[in-house]
Design an enzyme around this catalytic site. Structure first.
Site, PDB file in Angstrom:
ATOM      1  N   GLU A   6      -3.470 -15.710 -16.947  1.00  0.00           N
ATOM      2  CA  GLU A   6      -3.759 -14.611 -16.612  1.00  0.00           C
ATOM      3  C   GLU A   6      -5.272 -14.202 -17.049  1.00  0.00           C
ATOM      4  OE1 GLU A   6      -2.650 -12.081 -14.355  1.00  0.00           O
ATOM      5  OE2 GLU A   6      -4.690 -11.445 -14.797  1.00  0.00           O
ATOM      6  N   GLY A  38      -2.374 -13.641  -5.920  1.00  0.00           N
ATOM      7  CA  GLY A  38      -2.374 -12.111  -5.374  1.00  0.00           C
ATOM      8  C   GLY A  38      -3.416 -11.938  -4.437  1.00  0.00           C
ATOM      9  N   VAL A  83     -15.098   3.701  11.782  1.00  0.00           N
ATOM     10  CA  VAL A  83     -16.295   3.980  11.087  1.00  0.00           C
ATOM     11  C   VAL A  83     -17.387   2.901  10.811  1.00  0.00           C
ATOM     12  CG1 VAL A  83     -16.866   4.863   8.628  1.00  0.00           C
ATOM     13  CG2 VAL A  83     -14.803   5.547   9.666  1.00  0.00           C
ATOM     14  N   GLY A 115      -6.708  -2.904   4.321  1.00  0.00           N
ATOM     15  CA  GLY A 115      -5.691  -4.112   4.133  1.00  0.00           C
ATOM     16  C   GLY A 115      -6.352  -4.740   3.070  1.00  0.00           C
ATOM     17  N   HIS A 142      30.186  12.656  -0.633  1.00  0.00           N
ATOM     18  CA  HIS A 142      29.922  13.975  -0.093  1.00  0.00           C
ATOM     19  C   HIS A 142      29.463  14.843  -1.374  1.00  0.00           C
ATOM     20  CE1 HIS A 142      29.308  17.242   2.591  1.00  0.00           C
ATOM     21  NE2 HIS A 142      30.291  18.109   1.828  1.00  0.00           N
TER      22      HIS A 142
HETATM   23  P1  FAD Z   1      -0.980  -9.669  -7.739  1.00  0.00           P
HETATM   24  O1  FAD Z   1       0.001  -8.632  -8.419  1.00  0.00           O
HETATM   25  O2  FAD Z   1      -2.097  -9.328  -7.031  1.00  0.00           O
HETATM   26  O3  FAD Z   1      -1.279 -10.447  -9.142  1.00  0.00           O
HETATM   27  C1  FAD Z   1      -2.042 -11.549  -9.378  1.00  0.00           C
HETATM   28  C2  FAD Z   1      -2.646 -11.793 -10.611  1.00  0.00           C
HETATM   29  O4  FAD Z   1      -3.301 -12.978 -10.441  1.00  0.00           O
HETATM   30  C3  FAD Z   1      -3.892 -10.654 -11.227  1.00  0.00           C
HETATM   31  O5  FAD Z   1      -3.155 -10.038 -12.151  1.00  0.00           O
HETATM   32  C4  FAD Z   1      -4.871 -11.453 -11.199  1.00  0.00           C
HETATM   33  O6  FAD Z   1      -5.697 -10.946 -12.169  1.00  0.00           O
HETATM   34  C5  FAD Z   1      -4.207 -12.937 -11.635  1.00  0.00           C
HETATM   35  N1  FAD Z   1      -5.276 -13.868 -11.037  1.00  0.00           N
HETATM   36  C6  FAD Z   1      -5.937 -14.207  -9.871  1.00  0.00           C
HETATM   37  N2  FAD Z   1      -6.719 -15.488 -10.230  1.00  0.00           N
HETATM   38  C7  FAD Z   1      -6.502 -15.900 -11.202  1.00  0.00           C
HETATM   39  C8  FAD Z   1      -6.988 -17.146 -11.775  1.00  0.00           C
HETATM   40  N3  FAD Z   1      -7.629 -17.882 -11.009  1.00  0.00           N
HETATM   41  N4  FAD Z   1      -6.670 -17.267 -12.979  1.00  0.00           N
HETATM   42  C9  FAD Z   1      -5.705 -16.393 -13.869  1.00  0.00           C
HETATM   43  N5  FAD Z   1      -5.177 -15.321 -13.134  1.00  0.00           N
HETATM   44  C10 FAD Z   1      -5.787 -15.073 -11.993  1.00  0.00           C
HETATM   45  N6  FAD Z   1       3.876  -3.260  -3.073  1.00  0.00           N
HETATM   46  C11 FAD Z   1       5.132  -2.710  -3.153  1.00  0.00           C
HETATM   47  O7  FAD Z   1       6.035  -3.528  -2.769  1.00  0.00           O
HETATM   48  N7  FAD Z   1       5.407  -1.477  -3.299  1.00  0.00           N
HETATM   49  C12 FAD Z   1       4.154  -0.554  -3.427  1.00  0.00           C
HETATM   50  O8  FAD Z   1       4.421   0.573  -3.603  1.00  0.00           O
HETATM   51  C13 FAD Z   1       2.783  -0.993  -3.563  1.00  0.00           C
HETATM   52  N8  FAD Z   1       2.076  -0.043  -3.975  1.00  0.00           N
HETATM   53  C14 FAD Z   1       0.658  -0.436  -3.740  1.00  0.00           C
HETATM   54  C15 FAD Z   1      -0.375   0.490  -4.237  1.00  0.00           C
HETATM   55  C16 FAD Z   1      -1.682   0.052  -3.916  1.00  0.00           C
HETATM   56  C17 FAD Z   1      -2.905   1.037  -4.256  1.00  0.00           C
HETATM   57  C18 FAD Z   1      -2.058  -1.466  -3.718  1.00  0.00           C
HETATM   58  C19 FAD Z   1      -3.220  -1.775  -3.839  1.00  0.00           C
HETATM   59  C20 FAD Z   1      -1.002  -2.182  -3.626  1.00  0.00           C
HETATM   60  C21 FAD Z   1       0.519  -2.097  -3.609  1.00  0.00           C
HETATM   61  N9  FAD Z   1       1.445  -2.621  -3.426  1.00  0.00           N
HETATM   62  C22 FAD Z   1       2.863  -2.320  -3.255  1.00  0.00           C
HETATM   63  C23 FAD Z   1       1.094  -4.165  -3.223  1.00  0.00           C
HETATM   64  C24 FAD Z   1       1.906  -5.124  -4.571  1.00  0.00           C
HETATM   65  O9  FAD Z   1       0.764  -4.649  -5.239  1.00  0.00           O
HETATM   66  C25 FAD Z   1       1.311  -6.514  -4.253  1.00  0.00           C
HETATM   67  O10 FAD Z   1       2.033  -6.900  -3.174  1.00  0.00           O
HETATM   68  C26 FAD Z   1       1.703  -7.283  -5.179  1.00  0.00           C
HETATM   69  O11 FAD Z   1       1.173  -7.007  -6.566  1.00  0.00           O
HETATM   70  C27 FAD Z   1       1.459  -8.885  -5.085  1.00  0.00           C
HETATM   71  O12 FAD Z   1       2.012  -9.460  -6.057  1.00  0.00           O
HETATM   72  P2  FAD Z   1       1.230 -10.940  -6.516  1.00  0.00           P
HETATM   73  O13 FAD Z   1       2.156 -11.430  -7.802  1.00  0.00           O
HETATM   74  O14 FAD Z   1       1.244 -11.930  -5.323  1.00  0.00           O
HETATM   75  O15 FAD Z   1      -0.230 -10.777  -6.936  1.00  0.00           O
HETATM   76  P1  NAI Z   2      -2.650  -1.469   5.658  1.00  0.00           P
HETATM   77  O1  NAI Z   2      -2.577  -2.828   6.302  1.00  0.00           O
HETATM   78  O2  NAI Z   2      -1.254  -1.036   5.560  1.00  0.00           O
HETATM   79  O3  NAI Z   2      -3.209  -0.545   6.738  1.00  0.00           O
HETATM   80  C1  NAI Z   2      -4.846  -0.860   7.072  1.00  0.00           C
HETATM   81  C2  NAI Z   2      -4.983   0.144   8.219  1.00  0.00           C
HETATM   82  O4  NAI Z   2      -6.370   0.003   8.476  1.00  0.00           O
HETATM   83  C3  NAI Z   2      -4.193  -0.208   9.699  1.00  0.00           C
HETATM   84  O5  NAI Z   2      -3.674   0.757  10.287  1.00  0.00           O
HETATM   85  C4  NAI Z   2      -5.456  -1.136  10.326  1.00  0.00           C
HETATM   86  O6  NAI Z   2      -5.247  -0.716  11.817  1.00  0.00           O
HETATM   87  C5  NAI Z   2      -6.656   0.017   9.981  1.00  0.00           C
HETATM   88  N1  NAI Z   2      -8.158  -0.644  10.066  1.00  0.00           N
HETATM   89  C6  NAI Z   2      -8.087  -1.791   9.981  1.00  0.00           C
HETATM   90  N2  NAI Z   2      -9.646  -1.896   9.993  1.00  0.00           N
HETATM   91  C7  NAI Z   2      -9.932  -0.717  10.449  1.00  0.00           C
HETATM   92  C8  NAI Z   2     -11.249  -0.233  10.721  1.00  0.00           C
HETATM   93  N3  NAI Z   2     -12.357  -0.885  10.706  1.00  0.00           N
HETATM   94  N4  NAI Z   2     -11.443   1.125  10.912  1.00  0.00           N
HETATM   95  C9  NAI Z   2     -10.271   1.946  10.945  1.00  0.00           C
HETATM   96  N5  NAI Z   2      -9.235   1.560  10.545  1.00  0.00           N
HETATM   97  C10 NAI Z   2      -8.961   0.029  10.466  1.00  0.00           C
HETATM   98  O7  NAI Z   2      -3.386  -1.827   4.703  1.00  0.00           O
HETATM   99  P2  NAI Z   2      -3.401  -0.963   3.188  1.00  0.00           P
HETATM  100  O8  NAI Z   2      -3.137   0.338   3.588  1.00  0.00           O
HETATM  101  O9  NAI Z   2      -4.993  -1.207   3.032  1.00  0.00           O
HETATM  102  O10 NAI Z   2      -2.566  -1.628   2.047  1.00  0.00           O
HETATM  103  C11 NAI Z   2      -2.894  -3.026   1.784  1.00  0.00           C
HETATM  104  C12 NAI Z   2      -1.674  -3.674   1.454  1.00  0.00           C
HETATM  105  O11 NAI Z   2      -0.975  -3.176   0.453  1.00  0.00           O
HETATM  106  C13 NAI Z   2      -0.649  -3.418   2.653  1.00  0.00           C
HETATM  107  O12 NAI Z   2      -0.364  -4.802   3.032  1.00  0.00           O
HETATM  108  C14 NAI Z   2       0.713  -2.979   1.957  1.00  0.00           C
HETATM  109  O13 NAI Z   2       1.827  -3.883   2.281  1.00  0.00           O
HETATM  110  C15 NAI Z   2       0.516  -2.746   0.459  1.00  0.00           C
HETATM  111  N6  NAI Z   2       0.660  -1.425  -0.081  1.00  0.00           N
HETATM  112  C16 NAI Z   2       1.995  -1.385  -0.133  1.00  0.00           C
HETATM  113  C17 NAI Z   2       2.550  -0.140  -0.438  1.00  0.00           C
HETATM  114  C18 NAI Z   2       4.017   0.004  -0.364  1.00  0.00           C
HETATM  115  O14 NAI Z   2       4.742  -0.888  -0.110  1.00  0.00           O
HETATM  116  N7  NAI Z   2       4.371   1.453  -0.420  1.00  0.00           N
HETATM  117  C19 NAI Z   2       1.569   0.828  -1.067  1.00  0.00           C
HETATM  118  C20 NAI Z   2       0.326   0.529  -0.766  1.00  0.00           C
HETATM  119  C21 NAI Z   2      -0.126  -0.713  -0.395  1.00  0.00           C
END
Ligand code: FAD
Ligand code: NAI
Length: 466
Positions: free
Chosen positions: A33, A144, A237, A272, A445
């Protein structure tokens, strides 16, 4: 030189879960990590901090607007933003420590530094100018994803922020412009709206939450508008002028046309995420990527290079923590000679707003497009007793079943606690169950889940309370 059965690069939900499962199956495992803390995006700057702020801001709003009608009289709540951020940080720390504990408990070595694949069986770990090479039978890439950027709009994480900056703003912006009506935009937009911001969301498409069921998304948009969200759909935008005290965002119709300028104090870019492979040495190691920069894998998570596998956000599929976790388990089991497997048809998705939105399986649009004959059962929370007494009646449950076999093909819910309720549909669908099976399962219920049973009854046109 240390030798392992498995080295996992990345300790997000994909990586650390994979490591634990592999250790349970008798492998000698190390994780690599590069971040100071374990847990990846999910624990540090994703799922967990966003849910902490969603919870705290919801309590703030409830105290201001819902307590009085229940006879709970409190003076107008005041926001202590540093304390709320501290609450968030405590949640992060607790979860990160939990992962550290799991590594120790399962005797997994934690190698701090950036992992680089030197080819089959060799990983270089570098930190602070020093590096070591470890040998391993197998490598799992679990690195990730990273935020997607918009050309010409520079994220400074202060005024023009990604989700990471939006989780740590130092004061409540008066006006927040959100680019992208996806999951992050609606969740983090909700946090700041509840705390006092005017939130406008600009979305390229003509709808919010692309990929979710259209009818659910439409109703959900109305609910958000009632809460004060403003939406500009079918718009993009094209630039943000950050020279003055106020940000000036230039917005154009997606199809082209006259531009307008919108003022904002903070702009959140959430359009995204993109796979993260920087520094991994994939090119030199000959690991193939697909046309979207994701690590290419076969049905068994194997890349084209022997002994190198990949899971989670860095490969194709929904970027969700639970999808990454399930892939982590599956690949560990495959490496142990078992038949690890992920059912991609039954992966739930939840938006943790108020109300929540949850979904599993096919949307109505997908069934139409596939020419599949289906029946629909819907049930509104206005007809659910528990929701009525709690006065939380927004939303409905929608079940889509095969017209011939009655097998449930998709379930979509908008309403409070939708994220918890979806799991009975997940289990049902995992077992290939029918709407009839769900309708005949006894539901306690009074619960909101009774609305799921009623929607299943409605598939056969025999809902009781409607
Ligand atoms: P990550 O969690 O991204 O972990 C990758 C790790 O690899 C990181 O710690 C990074 O530092 C490490 N790494 C990368 N390259 C290297 C390297 N070369 N050497 C060593 N370490 C390295 N998903 C949900 O299901 N529910 C949610 O509510 C949700 N909310 C989210 C809210 C936000 C704001 C965001 C941004 C994402 C959210 N997601 C949610 C998405 C979720 O965080 C990701 O799908 C998930 O973390 C992916 O897991 P991962 O293990 O693939 O990668
Ligand atoms: P997203 O893919 O959910 O949404 C991005 C949105 O931006 C889409 O509606 C798309 O049409 C729009 N978009 C793309 N280009 C644009 C532009 N130039 N101008 C205006 N709109 C534009 O991606 P988001 O919200 O950034 O989340 C990223 C990832 O994180 C998602 O894949 C999601 O699965 C994960 N995530 C999951 C959560 C959860 O499970 N509750 C919470 C937060 C993130």
């Amino acid at each position: 030189m240390a030798t392992y059965d498995l080295v996992v690069i990345g300790t997000g939900p994909g990586g650390y879960v994979c490591a634990v499962r592999a250790s349970q199956l008798g492998m000698k495992v190390a994780v690599v990590e590069k971040n100071a803390t374990l847990g990846g995006t999910c624990l540090n700057v994703g799922c967990m901090p966003s849910k902490a702020l969603l919870h705290a801001s919801e309590m703030f709003e409830e105290a201001a607007h819902s307590f009085a009608k229940m006879g709970v009289s409190v003076s107008t709540p005041k926001l202590d933003l540093p304390a709320m951020m501290n609450f968030k940080q405590q949640g992060i720390d607790g979860n990160v420590k939990g992962v550290e504990f799991l590594m120790k408990k399962n005797k997994i070595d934690v190698l701090k530094g950036t992992g680089k694949i030197l080819g089959t069986g060799k990983v270089e770990v570098s930190a602070d100018g020093k590096s070591q090479v470890v040998e391993t039978k197998n490598i799992v890439i679990a690195t990730g994803s990273d935020i997607a950027r918009l050309k010409g709009i520079e994220i400074d994480e202060k005024r023009i922020v990604s989700s990471t900056g939006a989780l740590s703003l130092e004061k409540v912006p008066q006006r927040m412009l959100v680019i992208g009506a996806g999951v992050i935009g609606l969740e983090l937009g909700s946090v700041w709206r509840r705390l006092g911001s005017e939130v406008m969301v600009v979305e390229f498409l003509d709808r919010i939450l692309p990929g979710m069921d259209g009818e659910i998304a439409k109703q959900f948009q109305r609910m958000l508008e009632k809460q004060g969200f403003a939406f500009k759909l079918g718009s993009k935008v094209t630039g943000v002028d950050a020279c003055g005290k106020t940000l000036l965002a230039k917005i154009e119709p997606a199809a082209g046309g006259a531009a307008e300028t919108i003022e904002a104090d903070v702009v959140l870019v959430c359009i995204g995420r993109v796979p993260f492979t920087d520094g991994l040495g994939l090119k030199e190691a000959g690991v193939a990527l697909d046309n979207r920069g994701r690590v290419q894998i076969d049905a068994h998570f194997s890349t084209n290079v022997k002994g190198v596998y990949a899971i989670g956000d860095v490969v194709a599929g929904p970027m969700l923590a639970h999808k990454a976790e399930d892939e982590g388990v599956a690949v560990a089991e495959i490496l142990a000679g078992q038949s690890g497997h992920v059912n991609y048809d039954v992966i739930p998705g939840v938006v943790y707003t108020t109300p929540e939105v949850s979904s599993v399986g096919k949307t109505e649009e997908e069934l139409k497009q596939a020419g599949q004959a289906y029946t629909v059962g819907k049930f509104p929370f206005t007809a659910n007793g528990r929701s009525k007494v709690n006065q939380t009646t927004d939303g409905f449950v929608k079940i889509l079943a095969d017209a011939k076999t009655d097998r449930v093909l998709g379930v979509h819910i908008v309403g409070r606690e939708a994220g918890e309720m979806i799991h009975e549909a997940v289990v049902l669908m995992e077992f290939g169950g029918s709407a009839e099976d769900l309708a005949r399962s006894c539901h306690a219920h009074p619960t909101r889940s009774e609305a799921v049973k009623e929607a299943a009854l409605a598939v056969g046109k025999r809902a009781i309370h409607m």
